[in-house]
Motif scaffolding. Structure first.
Motif, mmCIF file in Angstrom:
data_model
loop_
_atom_site.group_PDB
_atom_site.id
_atom_site.type_symbol
_atom_site.label_atom_id
_atom_site.label_comp_id
_atom_site.label_asym_id
_atom_site.label_seq_id
_atom_site.Cartn_x
_atom_site.Cartn_y
_atom_site.Cartn_z
ATOM 1 N N GLY A 206 41.867 35.489 57.258
ATOM 2 C CA GLY A 206 42.816 36.528 57.625
ATOM 3 C C GLY A 206 43.973 36.561 56.644
ATOM 4 N N VAL A 207 44.165 37.703 55.975
ATOM 5 C CA VAL A 207 45.207 37.837 54.957
ATOM 6 C C VAL A 207 45.844 39.227 55.059
ATOM 7 N N LYS A 208 47.160 39.285 54.922
ATOM 8 C CA LYS A 208 47.881 40.556 54.901
ATOM 9 C C LYS A 208 48.252 40.936 53.461
ATOM 10 N N GLU A 209 48.744 42.138 53.313
ATOM 11 C CA GLU A 209 49.261 42.662 52.043
ATOM 12 C C GLU A 209 48.208 42.647 50.943
ATOM 13 N N CYS A 210 46.975 42.985 51.299
ATOM 14 C CA CYS A 210 45.916 43.180 50.305
ATOM 15 C C CYS A 210 45.938 44.640 49.836
ATOM 16 N N ARG A 211 45.158 44.942 48.815
ATOM 17 C CA ARG A 211 45.059 46.314 48.333
ATOM 18 C C ARG A 211 43.679 46.566 47.751
ATOM 19 N N PHE A 212 43.322 47.848 47.650
ATOM 20 C CA PHE A 212 42.096 48.255 46.981
ATOM 21 C C PHE A 212 42.429 48.676 45.555
ATOM 22 N N VAL A 213 41.563 48.299 44.628
ATOM 23 C CA VAL A 213 41.679 48.707 43.235
ATOM 24 C C VAL A 213 40.343 49.298 42.810
ATOM 25 N N ALA A 214 40.392 50.463 42.196
ATOM 26 C CA ALA A 214 39.196 51.099 41.645
ATOM 27 C C ALA A 214 39.413 51.325 40.153
ATOM 28 N N ALA A 215 38.374 51.096 39.352
ATOM 29 C CA ALA A 215 38.542 51.252 37.910
ATOM 30 C C ALA A 215 37.197 51.486 37.237
ATOM 31 N N PHE A 216 37.232 52.271 36.181
ATOM 32 C CA PHE A 216 36.095 52.381 35.276
ATOM 33 C C PHE A 216 36.363 51.423 34.120
ATOM 34 N N ILE A 217 35.561 50.358 34.041
ATOM 35 C CA ILE A 217 35.771 49.330 33.027
ATOM 36 C C ILE A 217 34.508 49.160 32.194
ATOM 37 N N SER A 218 34.663 48.536 31.041
ATOM 38 C CA SER A 218 33.533 48.316 30.144
ATOM 39 C C SER A 218 32.516 47.361 30.767
ATOM 40 N N THR A 219 31.238 47.667 30.597
ATOM 41 C CA THR A 219 30.195 46.774 31.097
ATOM 42 C C THR A 219 30.046 45.532 30.231
ATOM 43 N N THR A 220 30.598 45.555 29.021
ATOM 44 C CA THR A 220 30.457 44.408 28.117
ATOM 45 C C THR A 220 31.746 43.596 27.994
ATOM 46 N N THR A 221 32.893 44.270 27.931
ATOM 47 C CA THR A 221 34.166 43.554 27.755
ATOM 48 C C THR A 221 35.030 43.561 29.014
ATOM 49 N N GLY A 222 34.547 44.179 30.079
ATOM 50 C CA GLY A 222 35.250 44.128 31.354
ATOM 51 C C GLY A 222 36.642 44.731 31.307
ATOM 52 N N TRP A 223 37.619 43.973 31.826
ATOM 53 C CA TRP A 223 38.981 44.487 31.963
ATOM 54 C C TRP A 223 39.713 44.626 30.634
ATOM 55 N N ASP A 224 39.117 44.176 29.547
ATOM 56 C CA ASP A 224 39.727 44.397 28.241
ATOM 57 C C ASP A 224 39.646 45.868 27.827
ATOM 58 N N ASP A 225 38.770 46.630 28.479
ATOM 59 C CA ASP A 225 38.620 48.056 28.184
ATOM 60 C C ASP A 225 38.550 48.806 29.509
ATOM 61 N N VAL A 226 39.693 49.326 29.940
ATOM 62 C CA VAL A 226 39.787 50.081 31.187
ATOM 63 C C VAL A 226 39.987 51.546 30.848
ATOM 64 N N PHE A 227 39.055 52.402 31.279
ATOM 65 C CA PHE A 227 39.163 53.823 30.972
ATOM 66 C C PHE A 227 40.073 54.543 31.960
ATOM 67 N N ALA A 228 39.953 54.223 33.233
ATOM 68 C CA ALA A 228 40.778 54.854 34.266
ATOM 69 C C ALA A 228 40.916 53.891 35.435
ATOM 70 N N MET A 229 42.036 54.024 36.170
ATOM 71 C CA MET A 229 42.293 53.085 37.264
ATOM 72 C C MET A 229 43.069 53.763 38.381
ATOM 73 N N GLY A 230 42.812 53.316 39.610
ATOM 74 C CA GLY A 230 43.584 53.749 40.760
ATOM 75 C C GLY A 230 43.839 52.555 41.661
ATOM 76 N N ARG A 231 44.988 52.552 42.357
ATOM 77 C CA ARG A 231 45.342 51.436 43.232
ATOM 78 C C ARG A 231 45.921 51.963 44.535
ATOM 79 N N SER A 232 45.644 51.247 45.616
ATOM 80 C CA SER A 232 46.276 51.563 46.888
ATOM 81 C C SER A 232 47.565 50.757 47.020
ATOM 82 N N ASN A 233 48.309 51.016 48.065
ATOM 83 C CA ASN A 233 49.468 50.181 48.373
ATOM 84 C C ASN A 233 48.993 48.826 48.907
#
Length: 244
Positions: A206-233
């Motif tokens: 049980g944890v509070k203050e979590c959020r959802f993150v959505a992103a289009f990222i590289s399949t080879t380099t991951g978070w080093d190449d983020v094309f677009a991103m969205g975040r919830s509160n």
């Protein structure tokens, strides 16, 4: 024309170390809504700009009240002493959606940057809204362990051929150890609205203050190449399973 806030010389010295220079600088027109992945046109005019080549004119979109901060900059190195120009600022596709942003213009030293900024430094009001190419439209505020969280997304102008995948995750990195439950998608249209399922393990704490993150990222380099991103509160609560 929109009124702009001209920074007082005292404030400029305190914040940027501005040097004295008899010059007029103004933002005459700017958009109050911009989209990530697109460009924003800002009309800037100036008089008695430095005639030497040691300075550059910068235009900046910024918001330091969000985390991570937003700072998108372009510069003009060739200009006349008196002039007016529409300067286009390219907003990266991974710039998150945010309100209360502003544009800022200044003449800075090419070598010293903000350590040698000429007064005045000019900014707009904090009335600029940045929209994201990838938006989280709807999500649950409470997720029970052992169930699926349904997250509604929408996106546009996403390359369907290339090195990107869509990931959606429920996360909280402020707790020890950090929490991150992820699902990904490798097939999608360039423009789409879809509800994505994020499984939450039955043994999740049980944890509070979590959020959802959505992103289009590289399949080879991951978070080093983020094309677009969205975040919830950070307003999502994970409820652990009952022991009864």
């Amino acid at each position: 024309m929109r009124k702009v806030l001209l920074s007082l010389f005292v404030v400029s010295v305190a914040l940027w170390g501005s040097a004295v220079h008899a010059m007029d600088l103004s933002i005459d027109k700017y958009p109050t809504t911009v989209e990530s992945g697109e460009s924003a046109d800002i009309l800037v005019s100036w008089k008695d700009a430095p005639s030497d080549k040691e300075f550059k004119l910068i235009v900046q979109l910024e918001n330091w009240d969000v985390k991570p901060g937003i700072c998108v900059v372009t510069e003009k190195t060739e200009f006349r002493t008196n002039g007016k120009a529409v300067i286009s600022l390219d907003i990266p596709g991974n710039t998150p959606a945010a309100a209360d942003c502003r544009f800022l213009v200044a003449f800075l030293s090419k070598t010293e940057g903000w350590d040698n900024a000429l007064a005045p430094v000019v900014s707009t009001e904090k009335d600029v809204m940045v929209g994201s190419m990838l938006r989280i439209e709807d999500y649950p505020k409470v997720v029970k362990a052992g169930t699926n969280a349904m997250v509604k997304l929408s996106w546009k102008k996403i390359p369907t051929k290339g090195d990107y995948k869509l990931i959606v995750q429920l996360e909280n990195w402020d707790v020890k150890p950090g929490i991150c439950y992820v699902t990904d998608l490798n097939s999608f249209k360039a423009r789409e609205s879809r509800t994505i399922t994020v499984p939450v393990p039955a043994n999740a704490k049980g944890v509070k203050e979590c959020r959802f993150v959505a992103a289009f990222i590289s399949t080879t380099t991951g978070w080093d190449d983020v094309f677009a991103m969205g975040r919830s509160n950070k307003e999502v609560t994970i409820e652990k399973q009952s022991t009864q």
